[in-house]
Structure formats: C-alpha cells, structure tokens
Design an enzyme around this catalytic site. Structure first.
Site, PDB file in Angstrom:
ATOM      1  N   LYS A  49      43.650  20.964  21.181  1.00 43.56           N
ATOM      2  CA  LYS A  49      44.908  20.683  21.601  1.00 43.56           C
ATOM      3  C   LYS A  49      45.953  21.594  20.710  1.00 43.56           C
ATOM      4  CE  LYS A  49      43.647  16.127  24.160  1.00 43.56           C
ATOM      5  NZ  LYS A  49      43.595  15.075  24.152  1.00 43.56           N
ATOM      6  N   GLN A  93      46.466   9.728  21.390  1.00 39.97           N
ATOM      7  CA  GLN A  93      44.244   9.534  21.591  1.00 39.97           C
ATOM      8  C   GLN A  93      43.593   8.676  22.462  1.00 39.97           C
ATOM      9  OE1 GLN A  93      43.166  12.620  22.576  1.00 39.97           O
ATOM     10  NE2 GLN A  93      41.139  12.207  22.896  1.00 39.97           N
ATOM     11  N   ASP A 116      50.566  12.505  29.399  1.00 39.29           N
ATOM     12  CA  ASP A 116      49.912  11.668  30.183  1.00 39.29           C
ATOM     13  C   ASP A 116      49.079  11.415  31.431  1.00 39.29           C
ATOM     14  OD1 ASP A 116      46.718  12.875  28.130  1.00 39.29           O
ATOM     15  OD2 ASP A 116      47.786  10.806  26.743  1.00 39.29           O
TER      16      ASP A 116
HETATM   17  N1  GUN Z   1      41.146  10.722  25.721  1.00 37.65           N
HETATM   18  C1  GUN Z   1      40.241  11.450  26.717  1.00 37.65           C
HETATM   19  N2  GUN Z   1      40.713  11.572  27.354  1.00 37.65           N
HETATM   20  C2  GUN Z   1      42.181  11.806  27.108  1.00 37.65           C
HETATM   21  C3  GUN Z   1      43.146  12.304  27.519  1.00 37.65           C
HETATM   22  O1  GUN Z   1      43.591  12.593  28.540  1.00 37.65           O
HETATM   23  N3  GUN Z   1      44.342  11.733  26.909  1.00 37.65           N
HETATM   24  C4  GUN Z   1      44.878  11.010  26.098  1.00 37.65           C
HETATM   25  N4  GUN Z   1      45.345  10.265  25.479  1.00 37.65           N
HETATM   26  N5  GUN Z   1      43.271  10.361  25.090  1.00 37.65           N
HETATM   27  C5  GUN Z   1      42.131  10.722  25.594  1.00 37.65           C
END
Ligand code: GUN
Length: 302
Positions: A49, A93, A116
């Site tokens: 990311k 996350q 998200d």
């Molecule tokens: N963990 C796995 N996929 C995601 C996601 O799309 N967003 C977040 N915040 N955590 C994750």
C-alpha cells in the site's frame, strides 16, 4: 480453458486514470496506514500500500504500534489522525490483536476519512445505494467484471463467505448491479448444489482450493478472493495432483499461494477466472488508492 481475468492490467489502468485527478488537486492526498503488531501477511500488504502511494505521488504515513497497545491508546491515535488536516484517508490494517475492540476502533475513524468503507455509516450508505467509499476488495471485483465486459444484471451470483470485509459488501454490490444473489457460508446445506447454480461464483472463505469441480458450473465466471499461503509440501502435492510446475515453484520458494478455488479445476471448467496471484489481489490496492483520492477530492472541495 477459461478466459483469464488479469487483475494486474486492470489495476494499472485504474492507477493511470487516477494520475490526472491527483495532479489537479491543490494538495497531495494523504493516507495514514496503521499497523499493529507483527502479522507477517499484514506487513506485506501494508508495504505494498505504501509503495503504491509513492508511485502515484500520494503522501503516505505508515504508523506501526506494538501488539501490546491498548484499545484506548489506539482510539487516541485515530483521534489524532481524524484531526490531522494533511490526512485524507485512514486505514487500520486488520486483523487487530484479540484484546483490541476492533469494532470500536473502526467506528472511531471519521466516516469521511474511512477509505476501507468499514464504518457503520458507510456500510449503511452502501446498503441503501448512497455514494460513499466501498470496501476495496469487492469494489475491485466489480471493476474487474465491468472492465472485462461481463454483464452482471439478471445473472445468478453466489458468494461463498459472509465476512464484513468481503462477503457481505460483495453481495450488496452485486445486488445493486441487478444480479440475483445468494450468500453461502459454513452452515449452508449442500454447498455444491448452491454453487452449481451460479453464473458468477465468488470464493471468499479463506480455505485453500476449497471450491472444486463439484462446485463450478461449466462456463461460469469464477472470482477467487482467497489468498492462502501453503508451506507444507504434502498439501501442495494434494492440491496440484503432482503438477510439476507448481511443485517446482514450491521447492524453489518453500511456499506457494493458492486461492479459495481449485487452481486446476477452476481454469478447466470456468468461462472466465481470476488467477491467484494476479487476479483480485492487485485490485484491492487500486481501489484503496481510488477511495483515498475521492476522499481528498471531497475534503478539498474538488
Ligand atoms: N486486512 C485484509 N484486507 C484488508 C482491507 O481491505 N482493509 C484493512 N483495513 N485490513 C485488511
């Protein structure tokens, strides 16, 4: 053989479309990514990311905290990011350590910075079809279908998995696109029969190679959201049935990725299929970047 739905190509297309929008903003969009503890997979995801932000000229702030952090301390961190003018998007996350109240943390993120789409306000907006950030992985799947020219309206879609992150929002997005949607889960009776009815089958359960020939209707569009890391050779042998290429990769790296759909059955039976890796995975980050740019546009009045 199935048409391969190439997530890397679609990701690059989406990122290229974002560049002029980023250049037109008065201030560069800022994304804060919060990583708690030392989950190996999460570290890899957060790393990609941050790298993608850099490649687009977005400002990213990676904030790491030890797994021993308390819920109160994490809430205070979210409060400070909510108040930070340079930050347009906040991502915490998942998964968080078990002692943390994850729901409370997600609800603390300002809905307009929730890239998200996990905040209850944004879940509600999705549910009634109002604009707002959509969860990245299912929204990426919709982009992949749209850009591959796969029409969803009137199709029978079966989503296997009912998580808040993927399964439920996936079903809702397919419903808004006028599919007839079924959600299956661990208590579904005769899963294979449900899946066999699917024109579009989405695997989002996190179980390696779980959806096999008995679940896949010949010609169906098979979307694989799973990313499962295998580190035991006997499992690789069982799934790939001694396919030399996969075993050679495993022997070279000591691990191999497999999705939720069977990597031999799905391409043999499906009309179109997302491979793992290289299918849905790349789209998740592309949609996170999209949500961050959209949050910045709204906050900067563009
Ligand atoms: N963990 C796995 N996929 C995601 C996601 O799309 N967003 C977040 N915040 N955590 C994750």
């Amino acid at each position: 053989m199935a048409q391969i739905l190439d997530g890397i190509r679609v990701r690059d297309e989406i990122l290229d479309e974002l560049r002029p929008r980023i250049a037109a903003l008065p201030r560069r969009p800022g994304l804060a990514v919060v990583l708690v503890g030392s989950d190996a997979a999460s570290e890899v995801y957060v790393g990609s990311k941050v790298k993608t932000c850099a490649s687009l000229g977005l400002v990213s702030e990676k904030i790491t905290r030890p797994g021993s952090i308390t819920t109160a301390e994490l809430l205070a961190l979210v409060d400070s990011l909510n108040a930070n003018e340079a930050i347009d998007g906040i991502l915490v996350q998942m998964p968080l350590p078990r002692h943390i109240d994850a729901q409370q943390v997600l609800e603390r993120i300002a809905p307009e910075k929730d890239v998200d789409g996990f905040h209850p306000v944004n879940v509600g907006r999705l549910s009634i079809g109002l604009p707002g950030p959509r969860p990245c992985t299912p929204n990426g799947v919709m982009q992949l279908l749209r850009r591959a020219g796969i029409d969803v309206a009137g199709k029978r879609a079966v989503v296997v998995g009912r998580s808040d992150i993927v399964g439920k929002p996936m079903a809702m997005l397919l419903l808004h696109a006028h599919a007839t949607v079924t959600i299956c889960h661990s208590r579904t009776v005769d899963l294979a029969a449900e899946c066999q009815r699917a024109d579009i089958l989405v695997g989002a359960i996190g179980r390696p190679a779980f959806l096999t020939a008995e679940h896949i209707r010949p010609g169906a569009v098979v979307i694989d959201v799973g990313i499962n890391r295998l580190t035991e050779r006997h499992l690789v042998e069982g799934i790939w049935r001694n396919d030399g290429i996969a075993l050679a990769e495993f022997d070279r790296k000591g691990k191999i990725l497999v999705g939720d759909t069977h990597p031999l059955d799905a391409p043999a039976l499906a009309g179109a299929w997302t491979p793992v890796p290289g299918g849905v995975g790349p789209l998740t980050i592309a949609m996170l970047m999209t949500n961050t740019v959209e949050a910045a546009e709204r906050r900067q009045g563009c």
